[in-house]
Structure formats: C-alpha cells, structure tokens
Design a protein around this motif. Structure first.
Motif, PDB file in Angstrom:
ATOM      1  N   LEU A 113       0.806  -1.043   0.005  1.00  0.00           N
ATOM      2  CA  LEU A 113      -0.174  -0.100   0.072  1.00  0.00           C
ATOM      3  C   LEU A 113       0.763   1.220   0.035  1.00  0.00           C
ATOM      4  O   LEU A 113       0.597   2.226  -0.486  1.00  0.00           O
ATOM      5  CB  LEU A 113      -0.876   0.022   1.380  1.00  0.00           C
ATOM      6  CG  LEU A 113      -2.046  -0.911   1.041  1.00  0.00           C
ATOM      7  CD1 LEU A 113      -2.963  -0.925   2.188  1.00  0.00           C
ATOM      8  CD2 LEU A 113      -2.863  -0.810   0.011  1.00  0.00           C
ATOM      9  N   LEU A 114       1.832   1.367   0.772  1.00  0.00           N
ATOM     10  CA  LEU A 114       2.854   2.287   0.767  1.00  0.00           C
ATOM     11  C   LEU A 114       3.397   2.601  -0.718  1.00  0.00           C
ATOM     12  O   LEU A 114       3.700   3.683  -1.127  1.00  0.00           O
ATOM     13  CB  LEU A 114       3.829   2.251   1.716  1.00  0.00           C
ATOM     14  CG  LEU A 114       3.475   2.144   3.447  1.00  0.00           C
ATOM     15  CD1 LEU A 114       4.527   1.903   4.086  1.00  0.00           C
ATOM     16  CD2 LEU A 114       2.939   3.701   3.402  1.00  0.00           C
ATOM     17  N   LEU A 115       3.899   1.576  -1.320  1.00  0.00           N
ATOM     18  CA  LEU A 115       4.347   1.674  -2.466  1.00  0.00           C
ATOM     19  C   LEU A 115       3.382   1.994  -3.793  1.00  0.00           C
ATOM     20  O   LEU A 115       3.909   2.998  -4.585  1.00  0.00           O
ATOM     21  CB  LEU A 115       4.988   0.163  -3.018  1.00  0.00           C
ATOM     22  CG  LEU A 115       5.724   0.119  -4.312  1.00  0.00           C
ATOM     23  CD1 LEU A 115       6.723   1.201  -4.436  1.00  0.00           C
ATOM     24  CD2 LEU A 115       5.975  -1.215  -4.677  1.00  0.00           C
ATOM     25  N   LEU A 116       2.352   1.645  -3.595  1.00  0.00           N
ATOM     26  CA  LEU A 116       1.245   2.011  -4.283  1.00  0.00           C
ATOM     27  C   LEU A 116       0.880   3.509  -4.121  1.00  0.00           C
ATOM     28  O   LEU A 116       0.640   4.263  -5.192  1.00  0.00           O
ATOM     29  CB  LEU A 116       0.088   1.196  -4.223  1.00  0.00           C
ATOM     30  CG  LEU A 116      -0.016  -0.156  -4.832  1.00  0.00           C
ATOM     31  CD1 LEU A 116      -1.114  -1.019  -4.443  1.00  0.00           C
ATOM     32  CD2 LEU A 116       0.397   0.012  -6.320  1.00  0.00           C
ATOM     33  N   GLY A 117       0.871   4.052  -2.865  1.00  0.00           N
ATOM     34  CA  GLY A 117       0.671   5.200  -2.653  1.00  0.00           C
ATOM     35  C   GLY A 117       1.724   6.224  -3.475  1.00  0.00           C
ATOM     36  O   GLY A 117       1.493   7.271  -3.847  1.00  0.00           O
ATOM     37  N   LEU A 118       2.930   5.871  -3.128  1.00  0.00           N
ATOM     38  CA  LEU A 118       4.118   6.646  -3.776  1.00  0.00           C
ATOM     39  C   LEU A 118       3.778   6.559  -5.441  1.00  0.00           C
ATOM     40  O   LEU A 118       4.164   7.737  -5.894  1.00  0.00           O
ATOM     41  CB  LEU A 118       5.427   5.889  -3.138  1.00  0.00           C
ATOM     42  CG  LEU A 118       6.636   6.657  -3.781  1.00  0.00           C
ATOM     43  CD1 LEU A 118       6.799   8.117  -3.770  1.00  0.00           C
ATOM     44  CD2 LEU A 118       7.702   5.920  -3.449  1.00  0.00           C
ATOM     45  N   LEU A 119       3.633   5.372  -5.994  1.00  0.00           N
ATOM     46  CA  LEU A 119       3.485   5.422  -7.369  1.00  0.00           C
ATOM     47  C   LEU A 119       2.208   6.189  -7.786  1.00  0.00           C
ATOM     48  O   LEU A 119       2.405   6.674  -8.831  1.00  0.00           O
ATOM     49  CB  LEU A 119       3.459   3.936  -7.981  1.00  0.00           C
ATOM     50  CG  LEU A 119       4.658   3.337  -7.788  1.00  0.00           C
ATOM     51  CD1 LEU A 119       4.192   1.728  -8.116  1.00  0.00           C
ATOM     52  CD2 LEU A 119       5.692   3.545  -8.616  1.00  0.00           C
ATOM     53  N   GLY A 120       1.445   5.970  -7.084  1.00  0.00           N
ATOM     54  CA  GLY A 120       0.067   6.942  -7.500  1.00  0.00           C
ATOM     55  C   GLY A 120       0.235   8.249  -7.337  1.00  0.00           C
ATOM     56  O   GLY A 120       0.028   9.222  -8.367  1.00  0.00           O
ATOM     57  N   TYR A 121       1.087   8.899  -6.330  1.00  0.00           N
ATOM     58  CA  TYR A 121       1.342  10.343  -6.119  1.00  0.00           C
ATOM     59  C   TYR A 121       2.439  10.740  -7.282  1.00  0.00           C
ATOM     60  O   TYR A 121       2.207  11.679  -8.270  1.00  0.00           O
ATOM     61  CB  TYR A 121       2.086  10.499  -4.941  1.00  0.00           C
ATOM     62  CG  TYR A 121       2.957  12.066  -4.775  1.00  0.00           C
ATOM     63  CD1 TYR A 121       1.857  12.871  -4.682  1.00  0.00           C
ATOM     64  CD2 TYR A 121       4.064  12.340  -5.190  1.00  0.00           C
ATOM     65  CE1 TYR A 121       2.293  14.190  -4.595  1.00  0.00           C
ATOM     66  CE2 TYR A 121       4.598  13.593  -4.931  1.00  0.00           C
ATOM     67  CZ  TYR A 121       3.697  14.400  -4.555  1.00  0.00           C
ATOM     68  OH  TYR A 121       4.193  15.998  -4.704  1.00  0.00           O
ATOM     69  N   SER A 179      -3.015   1.174 -12.947  1.00  0.00           N
ATOM     70  CA  SER A 179      -3.609   0.049 -12.680  1.00  0.00           C
ATOM     71  C   SER A 179      -2.911  -1.187 -12.813  1.00  0.00           C
ATOM     72  O   SER A 179      -3.146  -2.149 -12.088  1.00  0.00           O
ATOM     73  CB  SER A 179      -5.016   0.115 -13.353  1.00  0.00           C
ATOM     74  OG  SER A 179      -5.698   1.398 -13.241  1.00  0.00           O
ATOM     75  N   LEU A 180      -2.310  -1.307 -13.828  1.00  0.00           N
ATOM     76  CA  LEU A 180      -1.574  -2.521 -14.530  1.00  0.00           C
ATOM     77  C   LEU A 180      -0.238  -2.744 -13.309  1.00  0.00           C
ATOM     78  O   LEU A 180      -0.201  -3.775 -12.903  1.00  0.00           O
ATOM     79  CB  LEU A 180      -0.698  -2.260 -15.654  1.00  0.00           C
ATOM     80  CG  LEU A 180       0.252  -3.276 -16.119  1.00  0.00           C
ATOM     81  CD1 LEU A 180      -0.704  -4.659 -16.288  1.00  0.00           C
ATOM     82  CD2 LEU A 180       0.771  -2.921 -17.602  1.00  0.00           C
ATOM     83  N   LEU A 181       0.343  -1.724 -12.754  1.00  0.00           N
ATOM     84  CA  LEU A 181       1.465  -1.607 -11.645  1.00  0.00           C
ATOM     85  C   LEU A 181       0.740  -2.217 -10.490  1.00  0.00           C
ATOM     86  O   LEU A 181       1.437  -2.961  -9.569  1.00  0.00           O
ATOM     87  CB  LEU A 181       1.990  -0.501 -11.806  1.00  0.00           C
ATOM     88  CG  LEU A 181       2.953  -0.154 -12.782  1.00  0.00           C
ATOM     89  CD1 LEU A 181       3.385   1.345 -12.457  1.00  0.00           C
ATOM     90  CD2 LEU A 181       4.197  -0.872 -12.806  1.00  0.00           C
ATOM     91  N   ALA A 223       4.377 -14.632 -11.335  1.00  0.00           N
ATOM     92  CA  ALA A 223       3.364 -15.785 -11.074  1.00  0.00           C
ATOM     93  C   ALA A 223       2.277 -15.001 -10.652  1.00  0.00           C
ATOM     94  O   ALA A 223       1.070 -15.583 -11.083  1.00  0.00           O
ATOM     95  CB  ALA A 223       3.815 -16.713  -9.954  1.00  0.00           C
ATOM     96  N   GLY A 224       2.365 -13.805  -9.883  1.00  0.00           N
ATOM     97  CA  GLY A 224       1.192 -13.039  -9.430  1.00  0.00           C
ATOM     98  C   GLY A 224       0.257 -12.797 -10.739  1.00  0.00           C
ATOM     99  O   GLY A 224      -0.982 -13.148 -10.566  1.00  0.00           O
ATOM    100  N   PRO A 225       0.759 -11.829 -11.493  1.00  0.00           N
ATOM    101  CA  PRO A 225       0.207 -11.274 -12.593  1.00  0.00           C
ATOM    102  C   PRO A 225      -0.198 -12.587 -13.529  1.00  0.00           C
ATOM    103  O   PRO A 225      -1.540 -12.347 -14.107  1.00  0.00           O
ATOM    104  CB  PRO A 225       1.149 -10.538 -13.384  1.00  0.00           C
ATOM    105  CG  PRO A 225       1.794 -10.124 -12.346  1.00  0.00           C
ATOM    106  CD  PRO A 225       2.229 -11.425 -11.442  1.00  0.00           C
ATOM    107  N   ALA A 226       0.389 -13.680 -13.633  1.00  0.00           N
ATOM    108  CA  ALA A 226      -0.045 -14.732 -14.683  1.00  0.00           C
ATOM    109  C   ALA A 226      -1.187 -15.274 -13.885  1.00  0.00           C
ATOM    110  O   ALA A 226      -2.073 -15.858 -14.665  1.00  0.00           O
ATOM    111  CB  ALA A 226       0.895 -15.787 -14.688  1.00  0.00           C
ATOM    112  N   PHE A 227      -1.129 -15.498 -12.674  1.00  0.00           N
ATOM    113  CA  PHE A 227      -2.526 -16.051 -11.977  1.00  0.00           C
ATOM    114  C   PHE A 227      -3.685 -15.075 -12.415  1.00  0.00           C
ATOM    115  O   PHE A 227      -4.801 -15.469 -12.635  1.00  0.00           O
ATOM    116  CB  PHE A 227      -2.078 -16.269 -10.527  1.00  0.00           C
ATOM    117  CG  PHE A 227      -3.180 -16.334  -9.621  1.00  0.00           C
ATOM    118  CD1 PHE A 227      -4.315 -17.637  -9.764  1.00  0.00           C
ATOM    119  CD2 PHE A 227      -3.838 -15.504  -8.734  1.00  0.00           C
ATOM    120  CE1 PHE A 227      -5.406 -17.771  -9.024  1.00  0.00           C
ATOM    121  CE2 PHE A 227      -4.655 -15.586  -7.854  1.00  0.00           C
ATOM    122  CZ  PHE A 227      -5.690 -16.833  -8.053  1.00  0.00           C
ATOM    123  N   ALA A 228      -3.532 -13.914 -11.923  1.00  0.00           N
ATOM    124  CA  ALA A 228      -4.671 -12.823 -12.264  1.00  0.00           C
ATOM    125  C   ALA A 228      -5.211 -12.898 -13.663  1.00  0.00           C
ATOM    126  O   ALA A 228      -6.236 -12.829 -13.985  1.00  0.00           O
ATOM    127  CB  ALA A 228      -4.243 -11.461 -12.008  1.00  0.00           C
TER     128      ALA A 228
END
Length: 290
Positions: A32-40, A71-73, A104-109
């Motif tokens: 969540l912290l990483l996504l918050g930074l990337l979102g900013y 969204s992809l990230l 593996a995570g994105p492949a599963f998604a």
C-alpha cells in the motif's frame, strides 16, 4: 484429494491467518505504501491538469494512459504480494522469491480473468436465450417492462422462474470461483509461473468438494456481512456519541472502522484459498503453518 468439510476449511483458514498475520501486515502494508508513492508520482498532477483543461482531449487521453499504467502496476504488485504471502506461509523461513512472485502473481490474475470472462460470456448467452424464449412466449421484447409488470401481463410463474434463474446464476459464479479457488496456492506450492498448472490442478482437487466449497462461500459471506454490520454499528455508535457529530469524529470513526473491518477481511481473504487448499490436499504442503 480429500473431501472437504466446511469446518475444516474454516479451521485451516484461521490457522493460516494466526500463523502469518504479521507477514500479511508487513507485505500488504508495504504494498500500500509503494502504491501510494507510485500513485503520487504517476497521478499527482494528472487530475489537476484534467480540471484545468476539461475540454482538451489530449489531456484526457494522457490521463487515461497514466491511470491504465498505474492500474497495471497495482495489479502486478498486489498479486505478487499475494503470492509472497502464500509461499511464505507454506514454507516458513524460506527467502522471498521476488522474481517468481511478481511473474506468477500477474499470470495467476490473467488466468482467473480469462476464466471469469468465459463464465460471464456463458451467462450472457443463457440470459439471451432466456429473454428470447420467455419474451416470445409473453408477447415480445416489452414483456418484462415495468408497465407489463404493473399491469399483470407477466404472471407470477414467470417472475418466479426469473428469480430462480437469478439465484442459479449467482450459484454458478460461486461454483466457478470454488473450482478455481486453490489455483493460486497450487502455483505457490509448486513455485510455478504457469497459471494453467494452477487452474487445472485446482479443477482436479475441488472435484470431490465442489458444492461443499459453494456452501463454505455462502456461510463465509453471511458471517462477513454480519461482522461488518455489527462492528460498523458499534464503532459508529461509540465515536459518534463521543465526537458529537464533528468532522474529526467522523474521520476517526472511518479510520477505526477500516482498521477493524476491512483490514481483517483482507487478511482473511488472503487466508481462505490456502485454508481450502490445506483442507482438500493436506499432504500437498506438509509444512504449511509450521
């Protein structure tokens, strides 16, 4: 492959949660912290630019591109973290394999997205056939319009059939999710990046317990709903009375509600697939929860 019981699924789910809740908080909080930074960084000026140039299509297209990239990230990070949590819980003490997890995570998604798209296409075909058959029988395309319902042109039998169909479609979606619920844990257990392996093995493992898993989903959903309502009412009532309806009190109540409702539910949702996996294939990962 064992036949699962609902009690065993709950037991294994909360055993995994109990053993790995700290790991979940660390990985999920970090994500969540990483996504918050990337979102900013990606979106910080995007919405301001759209507000300043509401009629500029180039600004809108650029904004959509940045939102799509974010969204992809976000999907890569969240599903990668999910794999790290599952693998780390199954094999405590093993060093995190970031390269595998974030492939593996994105492949599963992607695999699950293909499955759900196919399921919704099937639902669309069934609903189209239902509409054509019953629409023709009841007098054309307007047979299910509000006016037809109010006038009594559509009988109770047709409405009953429609309700049954709606319930059947919900059960079908739960069944589809149940048949593939352990695809992710299978990928984590076998350290594979191939979603077909996870999906096919999940289909095989859930064969004997498919309707029990649907029942587990229904019971779980009811418990989640009751928990969210009760905790929301208690927290809202306590902080509403203490703060006297102030904005600060409302914000504090919202934050505490999120901490007491949504965070536990997210952590349980991480645990459910492994709990079901352990309940139907206890020998597949003997070191789970060690």
């Amino acid at each position: 492959m064992n036949k699962m019981s609902i009690g065993a699924a709950f037991s294994e789910t909360f055993a995994f949660l109990k053993a790995n809740w700290v790991q979940m908080l660390i990985w999920f909080g970090g994500a969540l912290l990483l996504l918050g930074l990337l979102g900013y960084l990606l979106l910080g000026s995007t919405f301001s630019a759209m507000a300043m140039s509401p009629g500029d299509p180039s600004v809108a297209m650029g904004a959509f591109g940045k939102i799509g990239l974010f969204s992809l990230l976000a999907a890569v990070i969240l599903y990668g973290v999910c794999m790290l949590i599952w693998r780390g819980g199954m094999y405590p003490g093993e060093a995190p394999n970031f390269g595998w997890a974030f492939q593996a995570g994105p492949a599963f998604a992607l695999g699950m997205m293909v499955v759900m798209i196919a399921a919704y296409i099937l639902i669309f075909i069934v609903m189209l056939i239902f509409g054509l058959v019953f629409g023709a029988a009841l007098g054309g395309a307007g047979a299910f319009s509000p006016g037809a319902l109010e006038s009594g042109a559509v009988g109770g039998g047709a409405i009953f059939v429609g309700v049954i169909l709606y319930i059947a479609l919900i059960l079908f979606l739960l069944w589809v999710q149940g048949r593939f619920i352990v695809a992710g844990p299978v990928m984590a257990d076998r350290l594979t990046r191939n979603p077909i392996t996870g999906l096919s093995e999940s289909w095989r493992l859930t064969q004997a317990s498919q309707w029990t898993i649907v029942g587990f989903y229904v019971v779980f959903a009811i418990l989640v709903f009751v928990y969210a309502i009760v905790v929301g009412m208690v927290v809202g009532g306590i902080f509403g009375s203490l703060a006297g309806g102030s904005m600060a009190g409302a914000m504090i109540s919202l934050i505490i509600s999120a901490a007491l409702i949504y965070l536990p539910l997210i952590m349980v949702s991480f645990s459910v697939p492994v709990g079901v996996y352990r309940a139907i294939a206890p020998k597949a990962s003997a070191d789970v929860f060690a």
